[in-house]
Design an enzyme around this catalytic site. Sequence first.
Site, PDB file in Angstrom:
ATOM      1  N   ILE A 249       3.665  -0.306   6.994  1.00 45.22           N
ATOM      2  CA  ILE A 249       3.530  -0.145   5.541  1.00 45.22           C
ATOM      3  C   ILE A 249       3.123   1.277   5.154  1.00 45.22           C
ATOM      4  CG2 ILE A 249       2.905  -2.567   5.232  1.00 45.22           C
ATOM      5  CD1 ILE A 249      -0.013  -1.580   4.846  1.00 45.22           C
ATOM      6  N   ARG A 250       3.199   2.217   6.099  1.00 43.53           N
ATOM      7  CA  ARG A 250       2.846   3.588   5.737  1.00 43.53           C
ATOM      8  C   ARG A 250       3.792   4.136   4.688  1.00 43.53           C
ATOM      9  NH1 ARG A 250       1.645   5.811  11.750  1.00 43.53           N
ATOM     10  NH2 ARG A 250      -0.463   4.971  11.987  1.00 43.53           N
ATOM     11  N   ALA A 251       5.062   3.771   4.778  1.00 40.22           N
ATOM     12  CA  ALA A 251       6.015   4.237   3.772  1.00 40.22           C
ATOM     13  C   ALA A 251       5.661   3.664   2.402  1.00 40.22           C
ATOM     14  CB  ALA A 251       7.436   3.839   4.171  1.00 40.22           C
TER      15      ALA A 251
END
Length: 586
Positions: A249-251
Amino acid sequence: MSDTMRSPSQFPFPFVAVIGQTALKRALLLALIEPKLGGVLIEGPRGVAKSTLARGLSDFLPESGRFVELPLGASSDRLTGSLDIERALKHHDVGFQAGLFAKADQGILYSDEVNLLDDALVDLLLDVAASGINRVERDGLSHAHSARFLLIGTMNPEEGDLRPQLADRFGLGVQLSEQLAARDRIAAVRARSAFDSDPEHFIQRHQRQTDALRQKLETARKRLPSITIPEALEINIAERCVNAGVEGIRADLAWRRAALAHAALEQRDAVIQTDIDAVATLVLGHRTATNPATPPSNPPPSQTNGSGSSDGSSPAANRYGDSSSQSSLLGSATTIESPQQEGSQTAGERGSQLHFQELPRAFHYQRREYRRHLSDGQRQQAQLSDRHGAIDWASTLCHRDNLGQQTLHHLVRRPRQQRCDHQQLIILDLSASTLRGNAANAAAADVVRLARLARRQRQRFALLGFGAQGIGWIHQGRRAPNRPEARLATQQIGGATPLLEALHKGRQLLLKRQRQSSDARLTSWLFSDGRVTQLPEPHPWPGQLQVIDTEAGRVRLGRASAIAERLGGRYTHLSQHRETFSHESF
């Protein structure tokens, strides 16, 4: 300057005076507004103002922030900090000497050619970027300090790829492709010439624009905490990240933060769709490019050039099979024995050493002084320590011969740690012609065995696939994945055979490793049936190469053997290789 920090006297080219590069300017400004984005990765060829714009950000840093450059050949001690040598020599006391992490705190850490950094430095960057704290535990020294900075890296993709783990730490990425029009090129040349002739006057001419942009950024930072984002737009971000096939979920986090910062820069109180769309490429561009394991929502068209069809005619898939025919790889992956769980070696466990050639001038003077009193045998031993061993400073300072002395009379040498520097590269053909005779699954099973062996022996491991999804890294990292069969099971078989492009990409990785370590051992495996319209040029392959022929059927063309001969590698058919499979087959 000793610490590579850029001072005002060095006159960085004004950020506002750079012609063009709108996307890069936006990304850098958003990172200044929202430091939680982590940084900006800038990809592009030489001479497109990558470094100029990055250095120009020093005009907009807070008073406590610095612009610090990370040299390509820096040591680990230079980055993290180390024992204060002068304090140790003068007072026989242990103290901390700040490194680049400490100097960059609350500022910018800039790395030119970040893709060429040594893997040991990349490991340190990953550790500190994740925690925001730099911890130093060695040589009798225990120290920790805040290390929160914007990481800005520039790279030329032609010189090699960036490790995916580090690329994902950059919140935003920019691929520079903007070509200046003739008038803009003339304006850029004139501006640079005027700056070189009289930097102070040139900066003064643009001071009003610089001050206006600084005020705009300050206003945006103050507005940022109060900006809201509708739930519908959060759902839009999540769905587009899923469609792009990015991992984790870094993006999502980077997209949300960048959209909020964009709204703040545009002086809005809430995020709108325009903000989401404006930062989409900045967030996804460098992530989707390094994530070939998940097929994109719209698969790329079949290769129409390169190895599959070097003359622009129909691709190899049309000659040897239907390019639209695809199937999953390694469908029987669950039948392969599960790998053993193994711990990874951290940067702290590997440690780092200080050598005489890295010490300040004061130490060299002290060393000459005390050497006058050494015997020939002691002097020879000290010279050996200089060349072949690191110094254990905690033991040296506490040694009975040095206690109460003005100079050091005895050095305690710590043996240099030996580490494996072996790069394994596997290039795997996933084209349509490999569908015959279940050769793809047989080759994949051998790849799994090689990956597990590389992991057990702590070797560097990279796996490059080419076929239905174009050319992409299935895995590229310090160690082989824990479950390589899971990576392979997501791959699709089909499409053309862009072998030449895959060989070029693999060669780039190996040449990069050679530049980083001249002693690195390079071992490559090419699994392919060799059914291409054009063979590679006769050119020796870096390191050792073994070509495993996966061609099946009654009629065989035998081109894999010709490929091995042209590249100076060894040839083995898949059936023979599986019978005599051994890592020591070279």
